[in-house]
Design an enzyme around this catalytic site. Structure first.
Site, PDB file in Angstrom:
ATOM      1  CD  GLU A 115      -2.863  -1.279   2.306  1.00  0.00           C
ATOM      2  OE1 GLU A 115      -2.348  -1.736   3.339  1.00  0.00           O
ATOM      3  OE2 GLU A 115      -4.038  -0.917   2.223  1.00  0.00           O
ATOM      4  CD  GLU A 135      -3.535  -5.857   3.806  1.00  0.00           C
ATOM      5  OE1 GLU A 135      -3.666  -6.632   2.830  1.00  0.00           O
ATOM      6  OE2 GLU A 135      -2.867  -4.815   3.752  1.00  0.00           O
TER       7      GLU A 135
HETATM    8  C1  3HC Z   1      -3.324  -1.692   7.352  1.00  0.00           C
HETATM    9  C2  3HC Z   1      -2.640  -2.803   6.607  1.00  0.00           C
HETATM   10  O1  3HC Z   1      -3.363  -2.991   5.413  1.00  0.00           O
HETATM   11  C3  3HC Z   1      -2.642  -4.040   7.429  1.00  0.00           C
HETATM   12  C4  3HC Z   1      -1.442  -4.873   7.187  1.00  0.00           C
HETATM   13  O2  3HC Z   1      -0.498  -4.563   6.531  1.00  0.00           O
HETATM   14  S1  3HC Z   1      -1.498  -6.337   7.957  1.00  0.00           S
HETATM   15  C5  3HC Z   1       0.000  -7.125   7.555  1.00  0.00           C
HETATM   16  C6  3HC Z   1      -0.042  -7.671   6.173  1.00  0.00           C
HETATM   17  N1  3HC Z   1       1.132  -8.446   5.958  1.00  0.00           N
HETATM   18  C7  3HC Z   1       1.111  -9.765   6.083  1.00  0.00           C
HETATM   19  O3  3HC Z   1       0.092 -10.382   6.328  1.00  0.00           O
HETATM   20  C8  3HC Z   1       2.430 -10.449   5.926  1.00  0.00           C
HETATM   21  C9  3HC Z   1       2.660 -11.333   7.116  1.00  0.00           C
HETATM   22  N2  3HC Z   1       3.937 -11.981   7.036  1.00  0.00           N
HETATM   23  C10 3HC Z   1       4.162 -13.051   6.259  1.00  0.00           C
HETATM   24  O4  3HC Z   1       3.344 -13.504   5.484  1.00  0.00           O
HETATM   25  C11 3HC Z   1       5.488 -13.710   6.400  1.00  0.00           C
HETATM   26  O5  3HC Z   1       5.963 -13.464   7.707  1.00  0.00           O
HETATM   27  C12 3HC Z   1       6.546 -13.190   5.404  1.00  0.00           C
HETATM   28  C13 3HC Z   1       6.159 -13.649   3.993  1.00  0.00           C
HETATM   29  C14 3HC Z   1       6.667 -11.699   5.443  1.00  0.00           C
HETATM   30  C15 3HC Z   1       7.933 -13.786   5.778  1.00  0.00           C
HETATM   31  O6  3HC Z   1       7.823 -15.180   5.885  1.00  0.00           O
HETATM   32  P1  3HC Z   1       9.041 -16.069   6.433  1.00  0.00           P
HETATM   33  O7  3HC Z   1      10.267 -15.666   5.735  1.00  0.00           O
HETATM   34  O8  3HC Z   1       8.590 -17.480   6.343  1.00  0.00           O
HETATM   35  O9  3HC Z   1       9.265 -15.674   7.935  1.00  0.00           O
HETATM   36  P2  3HC Z   1       8.237 -15.658   9.171  1.00  0.00           P
HETATM   37  O10 3HC Z   1       8.728 -16.609  10.186  1.00  0.00           O
HETATM   38  O11 3HC Z   1       6.837 -15.754   8.719  1.00  0.00           O
HETATM   39  O12 3HC Z   1       8.443 -14.166   9.685  1.00  0.00           O
HETATM   40  C16 3HC Z   1       9.698 -13.746  10.197  1.00  0.00           C
HETATM   41  C17 3HC Z   1       9.428 -12.884  11.404  1.00  0.00           C
HETATM   42  O13 3HC Z   1       8.816 -11.676  10.929  1.00  0.00           O
HETATM   43  C18 3HC Z   1       7.646 -11.427  11.666  1.00  0.00           C
HETATM   44  N3  3HC Z   1       6.681 -10.742  10.789  1.00  0.00           N
HETATM   45  C19 3HC Z   1       6.400 -11.008   9.509  1.00  0.00           C
HETATM   46  N4  3HC Z   1       5.489 -10.135   9.049  1.00  0.00           N
HETATM   47  C20 3HC Z   1       5.209  -9.306  10.064  1.00  0.00           C
HETATM   48  C21 3HC Z   1       4.343  -8.209  10.216  1.00  0.00           C
HETATM   49  N5  3HC Z   1       3.601  -7.747   9.218  1.00  0.00           N
HETATM   50  N6  3HC Z   1       4.290  -7.617  11.427  1.00  0.00           N
HETATM   51  C22 3HC Z   1       5.054  -8.042  12.463  1.00  0.00           C
HETATM   52  N7  3HC Z   1       5.885  -9.091  12.364  1.00  0.00           N
HETATM   53  C23 3HC Z   1       5.962  -9.700  11.181  1.00  0.00           C
HETATM   54  C24 3HC Z   1       7.149 -12.803  12.066  1.00  0.00           C
HETATM   55  O14 3HC Z   1       6.272 -12.717  13.168  1.00  0.00           O
HETATM   56  C25 3HC Z   1       8.447 -13.499  12.401  1.00  0.00           C
HETATM   57  O15 3HC Z   1       8.813 -13.084  13.689  1.00  0.00           O
HETATM   58  P3  3HC Z   1       9.690 -14.028  14.644  1.00  0.00           P
HETATM   59  O16 3HC Z   1      10.997 -14.206  13.940  1.00  0.00           O
HETATM   60  O17 3HC Z   1       9.761 -13.280  15.904  1.00  0.00           O
HETATM   61  O18 3HC Z   1       8.937 -15.319  14.759  1.00  0.00           O
END
Ligand code: 3HC
Length: 723
Positions: A115, A135
């Site tokens: 975004e 999301e």
């Molecule tokens: C207002 C907005 O529209 C709302 C949003 O943006 S909501 C967030 C949308 N983003 C997401 O859903 C992405 C979520 N993250 C993921 O899918 C995956 O973590 C990723 C593809 C980024 C990385 O995957 P991968 O490499 O397998 O590592 P993964 O173990 O999942 O994550 C690594 C670390 O980053 C953290 N992390 C990843 N995305 C994060 C996020 N958005 N916020 C906080 N922590 C996050 C994980 O909790 C993890 O923490 P840890 O090491 O303490 O356990």
């Protein structure tokens, strides 16, 4: 975040590089958002800045808004913890600014990360970068303008698909769709983006604001037709999830009344959804899944996983071949051992079919399939085992057979080799009884089909070494499973917590409730299918075998009936032979078989538990409770005995191993959303009416009496832990 999470560096070319540094994924935490606002202010104020490039440190743009903040909001109910972003930062500070911005995107741009990139006036990306708005998997909708800008950049159909299915795309696809302006190498990324930003500032390239574009939206009736179809689809595929319809509402508002109105609507809906039970559950699942990789005294004691180059799988049946498939697909050399050439050939064929099936489904290229199959070798003896790093035994559940295999393995394998068994029921002490290798013996409990189901229960005893556990956890992750470390007991965590689920359904049936109604109600609750259809799928042999195990291990709290035996005697074996509670015909959905009624009647007659001989009357809600509260009750015993590291591990295990709906947060989380005292009161009432199958556990009773959540494990667990 010790140092400032956002920096600004203004070059002599007049381009300000605003960099986000918040490892590991540059999540947009409140401090990052505040930093972005501050640095944008500075860039606007400074006369030496003509244009801006936004970039993420460490090869990643941003993984989106910081999900930990959602958890804080859930704990406190305080929406003011959510910073003001969609208008203040994305529209006012970035998109409507007097100086243009270019997003230089590498690695990933997900959720709020994408975004942010879309609010910029152009996007330059490196190859293989992942773009998506996931999301909805967290129970919310994109909340930084994504529901408005994505349809304007890639068209409504594609945007709706990406958001509703939480489907990411790569830079190459993004370029074709118009989301990305140019794809470059990582060395070129910054320089190219800076030049692009200057070109916009000096009007050599167009200054485009995504929110104001309409060229890809089509006419209002066309847009409404696409949204109508998407709504109908979402009602079918995501019936219990409000975020899907809300996302479409936000898109529609923007198309009808303009992007800015859409942003306001999106913000309103986002704030409503963030506190919904669905968002609470899904955020819990996201964080709980990550927590499973933190195992006390295993992952926090400085051990390094050893490299597993060569593995062996013993037994080429359904499980063994699924496990071998997963291993070779992850580049691990595999020896598949069988007892004779017929079985071996069958196993090798199954593996080949699994791999080729992925090519047909376009999930794997032919090259990669060939490479994977070249890593597989069949064997009829142990001569190839002298340099294996890990063995996974997957033969039938037979104690003497397993014991003799582990005795042979101890002699045939090198001393460092991890020895795992895929048993789903047998005590690990018994498996390794005839060896002196108890420290490297552990359970690798895969769920069928093993190359598809994501859960791997890693079962340890008090003798298993942390190194062996860490090695198996690492292999589990390499083969794309979610490893959950559990203690040794009958059924381990998942099968143990869920045996009363099937039995609860069978009990209800014998109390007079219609079998197909039970399945329908449980499916509507969110399980992929009802308990009887699941029994059909697994085959009755499994039901009979585990029934015996559980009745002997948990005497006094199991429910036995002759139902499955009667089904087998009538020539039925579930999906395997096309005849179970349902009839199975190729190409059509399972059909309830009315002729099963006479078998049910016979079983009811023999069990004779209907009060006064009359069927009980229950609501749909009571069906859910009478089937699932016994499982929550057993989950309480699992927690009490310290079979899992933390309560949330059981949530993840139930979601990934039993397909418990993730939007209900897992078995324990769901129990807590209802409350210990209600569950306790119901079980106590049913125990009085229908017998000891329902008797509440001490752990549940204690939580009900003290008003504690089920997930608060600390008070009684401690010394009894099996981990
Ligand atoms: C207002 C907005 O529209 C709302 C949003 O943006 S909501 C967030 C949308 N983003 C997401 O859903 C992405 C979520 N993250 C993921 O899918 C995956 O973590 C990723 C593809 C980024 C990385 O995957 P991968 O490499 O397998 O590592 P993964 O173990 O999942 O994550 C690594 C670390 O980053 C953290 N992390 C990843 N995305 C994060 C996020 N958005 N916020 C906080 N922590 C996050 C994980 O909790 C993890 O923490 P840890 O090491 O303490 O356990």
């Amino acid at each position: 975040m010790a140092t400032a999470p956002v920096s600004i560096d203004v070059g002599s070319d007049g381009v300000a590089v605003i960099k986000i540094t918040n490892p590991p994924v540059n999540a947009l935490a409140p401090a990052v958002i505040a930093g972005l606002k501050e640095k944008y202010n500075e860039a606007m104020r400074r006369d030496d800045v003509k244009a801006i490039v936004v970039i993420g440190n460490g090869g990643k743009f941003s993984g989106g808004f910081d999900i930990n903040v959602f958890q804080q909001v859930h704990k406190t109910g305080d929406l003011s913890l959510l910073p003001s972003v969609s208008v203040e930062l994305m529209v006012n500070a970035i998109e409507d600014a007097k100086k243009p911005s270019v997003a230089a995107v590498q690695g990933l741009a997900l959720g709020g990360g994408l975004e942010l990139a879309m609010a910029c006036h152009a996007r330059i990306a490196t190859r293989e970068t992942q773009f998506g708005l996931p999301e909805l998997t967290l129970g919310v909708i994109p909340g930084f303008g994504g529901t408005q800008r994505l349809p304007r950049l890639v068209g409504i159909s594609k945007a709706v698909e990406m958001m509703l299915l939480s489907k990411s795309i790569t830079s190459t696809e993004g370029k074709k769709l118009g989301l990305i302006d140019e794809v470059v190498s990582s060395e070129e990324l910054l320089g190219f983006s800076k030049r692009w930003a200057l070109d916009i500032a000096e009007r050599r390239k167009p200054w485009l604001s995504s929110l104001r574009r309409t060229d890809k939206l089509g006419s209002l009736p066309e847009a409404r037709a696409i949204l109508k179809a998407a709504r109908a689809q979402a009602r079918k595929t995501a019936p219990n999830m409000p975020q899907h319809q809300a996302c479409l509402d936000a898109v529609e508002e923007g198309i009808a009344f303009g992007g800015y109105a859409g942003v306001l609507k999106e913000e309103k809906l986002f704030n409503e959804l963030v506190l919904s039970p669905t968002a609470r559950a899904l955020v819990h699942v996201f964080l709980a899944q990550r927590a499973t990789s933190k195992v006390p005294k295993v992952t926090d004691v400085g051990l390094k996983p050893r490299h597993i180059k060569k593995a062996a799988v013993i037994g080429g049946g359904l499980m063994g071949s699924g496990i071998a498939t997963a291993l070779i697909l992850s580049n691990i050399f595999v020896i598949l051992k069988e007892v004779n050439s017929t079985y071996l050939e069958r196993g090798m064929k199954m593996i080949s079919a699994n791999v080729r099936g992925l090519v047909v489904k376009k999930k794997l290229t032919q090259d990669k399939a060939d490479k994977a199959l070249s890593l597989l070798k069949g064997a009829l003896d142990y001569s190839d085992f002298k340099d294996v790093d890990m063995v996974i035994e997957a033969v039938i559940e037979n104690v003497p057979l397993k014991q003799s295999i582990f005795r042979d393995l101890e002699k045939a394998c090198p001393a460092h080799c991890v020895l795992a068994t895929n048993t789903s029921t047998i005590d690990l002490h018994v498996v390794g009884d005839k060896t002196s290798s108890q420290d490297r013996i552990l359970g690798a409990h895969f769920f069928s089909p093993a190359h598809v189901m994501p859960l791997l229960e890693i079962v340890r005893t008090e003798k298993t070494s942390p190194q062996a556990i860490l090695d198996l956890m690492t292999v589990g992750k390499a083969i794309k499973k979610v490893p959950v470390v559990v203690g040794n007991c009958t059924g381990f965590a998942v099968n143990r917590a869920f045996f009363p689920y099937t039995q609860g359904a069978v009990m209800l049936l014998h109390l007079g409730v219609d079998l197909f109604r039970i399945d329908r109600v449980i499916s509507s609750f969110g399980m992929p299918m009802g308990p009887f259809q699941l029994q059909d799928l697994a085959g009755y042999g499994v039901a009979l075998a585990v029934g015996v195990e559980f009745s002997s291990a948990f005497a006094g709290r199991t429910f036995s009936s002759p139902l499955v035996k009667l089904m087998v005697e009538s020539g039925r074996n579930g999906k395997n032979n096309g005849r179970g509670y349902y009839l199975y015909e190729k190409g059509s959905k399972p059909k309830p078989d009315p002729t099963v009624q006479s078998i049910i009647e016979e079983s009811r007659k023999r069990v004779n538990i209907m009060p006064g001989g009359k069927p009980i009357t229950v609501s749909d809600q009571e069906i859910v409770e009478m089937v699932l509260f016994p499982a929550v009750n057993e989950a309480c015993r699992v927690l009490d005995e310290g079979v899992v590291v933390r309560a949330s591990d059981l949530d993840i295990a139930s979601v990934l191993g039993m397909s418990f709906p993730s939007y209900r947060g897992g078995l324990v989380f769901w129990g807590d959303s209802i409350g210990a005292s209600h569950i306790y009161a119901c079980l106590k009432k049913w125990a009085n009416l229908y017998g000891s199958f329902y008797t509440p556990s001490k752990y549940l009773e204690e939580r009900a009496m003290k008003g504690l959540p089920l997930s608060a494990t600390s008070t009684s667990q401690g010394s009894r832990s099996r981990l």
